[in-house]
Design an enzyme around this catalytic site. Structure first.
Site, mmCIF file in Angstrom:
data_model
loop_
_atom_site.group_PDB
_atom_site.id
_atom_site.type_symbol
_atom_site.label_atom_id
_atom_site.label_comp_id
_atom_site.label_asym_id
_atom_site.label_seq_id
_atom_site.Cartn_x
_atom_site.Cartn_y
_atom_site.Cartn_z
ATOM 1 N N PRO A 79 0.845 -1.199 0.000
ATOM 2 C CA PRO A 79 0.000 0.000 0.000
ATOM 3 C C PRO A 79 0.881 1.250 0.000
ATOM 4 O O PRO A 79 1.519 1.577 0.993
ATOM 5 C CB PRO A 79 -0.813 -0.130 1.294
ATOM 6 C CG PRO A 79 -0.089 -1.131 2.122
ATOM 7 C CD PRO A 79 0.801 -1.935 1.268
ATOM 8 N N ASP A 113 5.757 2.564 2.354
ATOM 9 C CA ASP A 113 4.858 1.427 2.602
ATOM 10 C C ASP A 113 4.013 1.780 3.822
ATOM 11 O O ASP A 113 4.527 1.856 4.941
ATOM 12 C CB ASP A 113 5.731 0.180 2.856
ATOM 13 C CG ASP A 113 4.909 -1.088 3.047
ATOM 14 O OD1 ASP A 113 3.719 -0.982 3.384
ATOM 15 O OD2 ASP A 113 5.491 -2.173 2.873
ATOM 16 N N HIS A 114 2.736 1.973 3.604
ATOM 17 C CA HIS A 114 1.870 2.448 4.687
ATOM 18 C C HIS A 114 1.642 1.384 5.767
ATOM 19 O O HIS A 114 1.128 1.671 6.838
ATOM 20 C CB HIS A 114 0.532 2.920 4.110
ATOM 21 C CG HIS A 114 -0.131 3.982 4.929
ATOM 22 N ND1 HIS A 114 0.336 4.392 6.158
ATOM 23 C CD2 HIS A 114 -1.236 4.731 4.692
ATOM 24 C CE1 HIS A 114 -0.444 5.330 6.641
ATOM 25 N NE2 HIS A 114 -1.408 5.560 5.775
ATOM 26 N N ARG A 115 2.039 0.121 5.498
ATOM 27 C CA ARG A 115 1.932 -0.904 6.551
ATOM 28 C C ARG A 115 2.985 -0.658 7.615
ATOM 29 O O ARG A 115 2.859 -1.094 8.755
ATOM 30 C CB ARG A 115 2.161 -2.307 5.954
ATOM 31 C CG ARG A 115 1.075 -2.750 5.001
ATOM 32 C CD ARG A 115 1.455 -4.033 4.325
ATOM 33 N NE ARG A 115 2.700 -3.902 3.555
ATOM 34 C CZ ARG A 115 3.281 -4.893 2.912
ATOM 35 N NH1 ARG A 115 2.759 -6.101 2.944
ATOM 36 N NH2 ARG A 115 4.398 -4.701 2.223
ATOM 37 N N ILE A 128 4.977 2.566 7.699
ATOM 38 C CA ILE A 128 5.202 3.984 7.992
ATOM 39 C C ILE A 128 3.875 4.746 8.019
ATOM 40 O O ILE A 128 3.063 4.634 7.088
ATOM 41 C CB ILE A 128 6.161 4.586 6.927
ATOM 42 C CG1 ILE A 128 7.527 3.897 7.044
ATOM 43 C CG2 ILE A 128 6.304 6.096 7.092
ATOM 44 C CD1 ILE A 128 8.364 3.966 5.808
#
Ligand code: CAO
Length: 534
Positions: A330, A506-508, A510
């Site tokens: 993501p 990577d939104h998982r 950060i």
């Protein structure tokens, strides 16, 4: 040519059984014994095979219908000259619901624990049926009617359910064993811990005294789950037992996607578990419900002249990698800009001198230095998620991937230990790896081990872009072309050289706030040449 009706055969003492799966449609060619439908009663699932060969004319049942012996399932167009409705084949003969046997009870009181031996009940005329699945293990608690093993005879596959609730002590048989009526399956400890089923069954259960030969338990009927299916040869990929089918239905899994590892490519419970685990850990798009329609094949030449150029190896590989990153990570892209007016002034003042030493000093070297300072400030940007996505691996080394544009496509060499190198050393190494990349001289080692990647298009132009993360990194910095901009400072507009930055992360791993903090810190370091040179 004859039209024949294929009917539900004798399926024992059950009626009004629900149709839960229809395996054929009009126009399908079926062979004798190919599965037509699956029925599910309260106690058993059973596949009904075709008793003849031919082409399906009409399917007479639909999902959810309740059928009994004699209900017409399909009409079949056959080549034969007979017009009589077929009798179910031998295969369709029911396997009589049978009594399970218990022997060697340790005590006669129903309040005490008893160890009973569960044996193969009467399985009709199937002798030497092969054990193809053991569905339980020692120590496991089973409920009454829970399937223990699956047997495969010449004509039918059947699951043997437990006659009682209890805890399995030992399993007597093993996979591949050939068994017949009376052979021991396992020993089961039944106790008052399981009163609901025991009290219903045991009082009338004529348990045997240790010295007396075994006696049938008249009250524990309906023990065999008949599955009137011969393994389908036309659709081997869906060769599976009812319990596996049931599980697959619960998970919404299409069994034809699986490869069976059991005998005759039968899909085992383990195959299903492995498939589900694989889908979950890999973030497989099939499992995530991402149903991407296939690109239509278009003949572009009908619109005008075309030329077909095959993609080279680098482009194909890059395509695979960026596609995987794009669909599995993501991405969020945070934009920012750094005031590099002072930095450029300094760089230009050094340019002549460094060029004399054969080194070209571009803004990228300073950006690399500023990135390292920012990574030290935000260690989770210098990291990778493990393959299961459960742990973050923080890296204590600082290797930067640098995207290099070559005539053959994009390659990403890695500059190692950037934190330990001077500006001049970095400039030199950057020139070397760019040259090697363009002459296809990079070794695999020179392209591996990155922690974070920089993609600089500043030498070309553009005001901003959204770079794709170079997995397994968790972030990438895009750099665009710096331009003079009027910046409002000290109550006046001043001309400043502003460098556009875009940070994809990577939104998982950060959060948005840290993404913004990282870019603010990076811009601060780039704006303050003294920090960079320290
Ligand atoms: N703003 C303004 N000018 C810039 C600049 C920026 N952000 N970055 C570089 N420049 C200038 C340089 O100073 C140089 O000018 P001078 O010769 O006058 O000093 C000129 O642009 C050319 O620089 P360069 O591109 O040769 O050198 P670099 O160190 O900046 O970059 C490399 C090296 C290998 C990264 C680059 O050549 C390259 O291949 N970039 C493309 C990367 C790419 O394709 N990314 C897309 C990947 S998809 O995400």
């Amino acid at each position: 040519m004859t039209i024949k009706e294929i009917k539900v055969p004798n399926i024992g003492d059950v009626s009004d059984v629900e149709v839960i799966e229809i395996s054929v449609s009009p126009g399908d060619r079926v062979k004798k014994e190919d599965s037509l439908v699956t029925l599910e009663s309260e106690k058993a699932s059973m596949e009904i095979p075709s008793s003849d060969e031919g082409t399906v004319e009409e399917v007479k049942v639909k999902l959810g219908d309740k059928v009994s012996e004699g209900s017409v399932i399909i009409t079949l167009r056959t080549e034969e000259e007979t017009s009589v409705s077929t009798e179910p084949s031998k295969t369709n003969e029911p396997i009589p619901p049978e009594k399970s046997e218990i022997k060697s009870p340790v005590a006669s009181s129903t309040k005490q624990s008893k160890e009973v031996s569960v044996t193969i009940p009467d399985i009709g005329d199937a002798k030497d049926a092969e054990v193809i699945e053991i569905l339980v293990e020692p120590g496991q608690h089973v409920n009454k009617e829970e399937s223990l093993i699956t047997l495969e005879g010449e004509k039918a596959t059947m699951e043997i359910p437990s006659p009682f609730a209890g805890q399995i002590k030992t399993i007597t048989l093993k996979m591949g064993d050939k068994v017949s009526k009376g052979d021991a399956i396992l020993t089961l400890v039944i106790s008052e811990e399981y009163p609901s089923t025991l009290s219903a069954e045991l009082p009338s259960a004529p348990v045997r005294e240790p010295s007396v030969p075994k006696v049938e338990n008249a009250s524990t009927k309906s023990s065999v789950t008949p599955v009137l299916a011969t393994p389908s040869t036309s659709n081997e990929s869906t060769h599976a037992s009812p319990s596996v089918r049931r599980l697959a239905r619960e998970f919404g899994i299409d069994l034809s996607r699986l490869k069976g590892t059991g005998p005759k490519q039968r899909i085992m419970k383990e195959d299903l578990q492995k498939y589900v685990k694989g889908v979950l850990s890999e973030g497989d798009s099939r499992g995530s419900g991402l149903q991407i329609p296939k690109m239509p094949e278009i003949d572009f030449s009908k619109y005008g002249e075309t030329e077909c150029i095959p993609l080279n190896k680098i482009k194909k590989l890059t395509g695979i990698n960026v596609h995987r990153s794009w669909v599995t990570i993501p991405h969020v892209t945070q934009f920012g800009q750094a005031d590099i007016t002072d930095l450029e002034e300094f760089r230009k003042s050094q340019k002549e001198e460094t060029e004399k030493q054969g080194v070209k000093l571009t803004p990228l070297v300073f950006i690399m230095k500023a990135v390292i300072l920012s990574l030290k400030e935000f260690p989770h940007f210098n990291a990778s998620l493990d393959s299961k996505g459960e742990n973050l691996i923080l890296k204590k080394y600082y290797n930067l991937g640098i995207a290099v544009d070559t005539p053959n496509g994009l390659v990403v060499p890695v500059v190692k230990d950037v934190d330990k190198k001077s500006t001049l050393e970095l400039a030199q190494e950057l020139a070397e790896i760019s040259q090697k990349a363009r002459s296809k001289g990079l070794s695999p080692a020179e392209m591996s081990g990155s922690c974070f990647t920089i993609s600089s298009l500043g030498g070309i132009g553009g005001t901003g872009f959204t770079p794709i993360i170079n997995a397994p990194d968790v972030a990438i910095l895009g750099v665009s072309k710096a331009s003079m901009t009027a910046i409002y400072q000290d109550e006046a507009f001043n001309p400043r050289l502003m460098l556009p930055l875009s940070l994809s992360y990577d939104h998982r791993v950060i959060d948005g706030a840290d993404g913004a903090r990282f870019i603010v810190y990076l811009a601060k370091y780039l704006s303050d040449i003294r920090t960079l040179l320290l």
